[in-house]
Design an enzyme around this catalytic site. Structure first.
Site, PDB file in Angstrom:
ATOM      1  N   GLU A  95     -21.628  98.085  90.361  1.00  8.34           N
ATOM      2  CA  GLU A  95     -22.028  97.704  89.005  1.00  8.34           C
ATOM      3  C   GLU A  95     -22.037  96.204  88.768  1.00  8.34           C
ATOM      4  O   GLU A  95     -22.630  95.733  87.788  1.00  8.34           O
ATOM      5  CB  GLU A  95     -21.112  98.393  87.967  1.00  8.34           C
ATOM      6  N   CYS A 107     -14.186 102.840  94.140  1.00 10.56           N
ATOM      7  CA  CYS A 107     -12.863 102.281  94.466  1.00 10.56           C
ATOM      8  C   CYS A 107     -11.758 103.317  94.246  1.00 10.56           C
ATOM      9  O   CYS A 107     -11.659 104.257  94.999  1.00 10.56           O
ATOM     10  CB  CYS A 107     -12.635 100.988  93.693  1.00 10.56           C
ATOM     11  N   HIS A 154     -17.761  97.732  94.311  1.00  8.24           N
ATOM     12  CA  HIS A 154     -18.256  97.894  92.938  1.00  8.24           C
ATOM     13  C   HIS A 154     -19.772  97.673  92.888  1.00  8.24           C
ATOM     14  O   HIS A 154     -20.230  96.525  92.905  1.00  8.24           O
ATOM     15  CB  HIS A 154     -17.554  96.908  91.997  1.00  8.24           C
TER      16      HIS A 154
END
Length: 508
Positions: free
Chosen positions: A168, A78, A166
């Site tokens: 994660e 990002c 993202h």
């Protein structure tokens, strides 16, 4: 030296999750604020740039000098991706369509190493208001969504990669695959970070650091301080002196129970009753940080007194773990310190003992895996986390002996019920909080005006994120009835259904 991944934190709420996902791959990683970058040595095999609440165009946007990253693969997530792009002659502009939440990958270049194994139409989790546009020929687009063409890119000349989503978070279906592709296939990490290796490394490090000095350690009865104690004991044996302090803020009967649990571990354990000292220090204090500092200061006073009594103590050992360190360090601008921890941010400025913290690189679940590798008793390994300041931060407002006794009784009913109904191990942490709020009630024919307690139970892996536990309604009703009927001074029980984030697990 241990191979590792460096994660630079620009203030994203997900930075710790990136570290968790990398650690789950048996790869060691470290988080540093973007403005405190360590020297990039050869054991750093890759760098990840986190997201941020900032735009690269903000006047106070967090920036870095990319020169130090010349010889290492970099993954920008990002804001990190936008920062790489801005630094390499791309345009970063306000998105015409801002993407927040779930999106689907319309195009995936599966020939690119980063995207190997990632399927088209798979879900990714977006959170950005800027887009990358007008990329030069040195950039390859390796993933797109319907609304954002440059969802992921590869910068050939520098071995840089960027993601506008993202990986994660669990909402990104193939996020773990992407992070593994980067860390293993691109950076060359061997996935050798194991509990046994950590134990061996830590014991050798303690021996080298402490040598023949004496060490004093504050035991809490929890997994962190217990695992720290065993590791240090394996390194220096009888030169470790463990002190378990009754600060008047423990759970009901905890002082005696904890001393008993350590009886067969071969440790030098000293029990010290210091209730009056802690109560006096907390008198008149209502602010959570003031209470934490007071408790931290008094712990050190007790340890220093015991150190003098034992004689020639040089070190104070603590069970500090990585989330304690992360949450107590503020990244300039983007993120703020969530809270100080009594064993990180609550120590006096002047202290006569040096600090040794063998677990300050580990998350909670990693501590438990290390404990299992050294054959720690299951009753200690599976014990819920309990804050260092104890009930001092579960009593909102000023702490008094009377309030502590009230909370201890209510808390004992809650925890005992969880154990009895085989729910204890389904919960990562459970707590009872005493509110500075009285409300009207009716018991028998009498009108009451008594305190309210909050029951708090969460599920989590490491405490960095948590969801409230869906305990059975009948169970909660029975606990509420038992507390109200048996604990004089409490006439109302409520259940906390907040998750972290935005709430924290503890109330203070």
């Amino acid at each position: 030296m241990e191979e590792k991944i460096l994660i630079l934190d620009f203030g994203s709420q997900y930075t710790q999750l990136i570290a968790r996902r990398i650690r789950e791959l048996n790869i060691y990683c470290e988080i540093f604020p973007y403005n405190k970058i360590p020297k990039i040595t050869k054991n750093y095999l890759g760098v990840i740039l986190s997201g941020s609440p900032f735009s690269v165009h903000d006047d106070n946007a967090p920036l870095i000098d990319f020169n130090f990253l010349e010889n290492v693969p970099v993954l920008g997530i990002c804001y990190g991706a936008q920062l790489i792009a801005e630094n390499n002659n791309c345009e970063v502009t306000k998105s015409k369509i801002r993407e927040y939440g779930r999106a689907k990958l319309k195009f995936v270049d599966s020939e690119n190493i980063l995207m190997s194994g990632v399927e088209e139409n798979s879900d990714v989790w977006m959170s950005h208001g800027d887009s990358i546009t007008n990329i030069p020929e040195s950039f390859n687009i390796i993933a797109s969504t319907k609304d954002v063409e440059i969802t992921s890119y590869y910068l050939k000349n520098n071995n840089y990669y960027g993601l506008q989503f993202h990986p994660e978070v669990t909402h990104s279906k193939h996020g773990k695959i992407i992070l593994k592709n980067f860390a293993v296939k691109i950076c060359g990490c061997s996935q050798s970070w194991t509990p046994d290796k950590f134990v061996d490394f830590t014991i050798k490090s303690i021996i080298k650091t402490v040598k023949d000095d004496k060490v004093i350690l504050g035991l809490s009865g929890g997994v962190d301080s217990s695992v720290a104690a065993i590791l240090i004991h394996k390194a220096i044996g009888r030169n470790l002196y463990c002190v378990f302090v009754d600060n008047g803020l423990l759970r009901k009967n905890e002082f005696d129970n904890v001393l008993l649990s350590y009886k067969n571990l071969g440790l030098n354990v000293i029990g010290v009753n210091s209730k009056s000292l802690f109560y006096q220090g907390l008198k008149g204090k209502s602010d959570p940080e003031d209470k934490r500092r007071s408790i931290g200061n008094d712990f050190i006073k007790v340890f220093e007194e015991e150190a003098k009594r034992i004689g020639d103590i040089k070190w104070l050992a603590q069970g500090t773990i990585y989330p304690d360190v992360i949450e107590s360090v503020s990244v300039k601008g983007p993120s703020a310190t969530i809270k100080s921890h009594h064993n990180v941010g609550g120590l006096p400025d002047k202290m006569n003992l040096k600090i040794v913290e063998p677990l300050n690189l580990l998350f909670k679940d990693e501590v438990r895996r290390v404990g299992k590798s050294i054959n720690m008793d299951e009753s200690i390994l599976n014990r819920h986390p309990f804050p260092g300041p104890g009930l001092g931060i579960r009593i909102i407002g000023e702490v008094t002996k009377e309030k502590v006794e009230l909370l201890q009784e209510a808390d004992d009913i809650f925890i005992s019920a969880l154990i009895k109904e085989n729910l204890y191990n389904d919960v990562w942490q459970a707590a009872t909080i005493l509110l500075p709020v009285k409300s009207v009630g009716v018991m028998g024919d009498e009108r009451t005006y008594e305190f309210t307690v909050v029951l708090r139970a969460v599920t989590s892996l490491d405490g960095m994120t948590a969801d409230w536990s869906r305990l059975p309604n009948d169970f909660l009703a029975n606990v509420s009835n038992e507390i109200i009927n048996k604990v004089k001074g409490i006439n109302r029980v409520v259940y906390d259904i907040s998750s972290k984030p935005p709430a924290t697990i503890e109330w203070e």
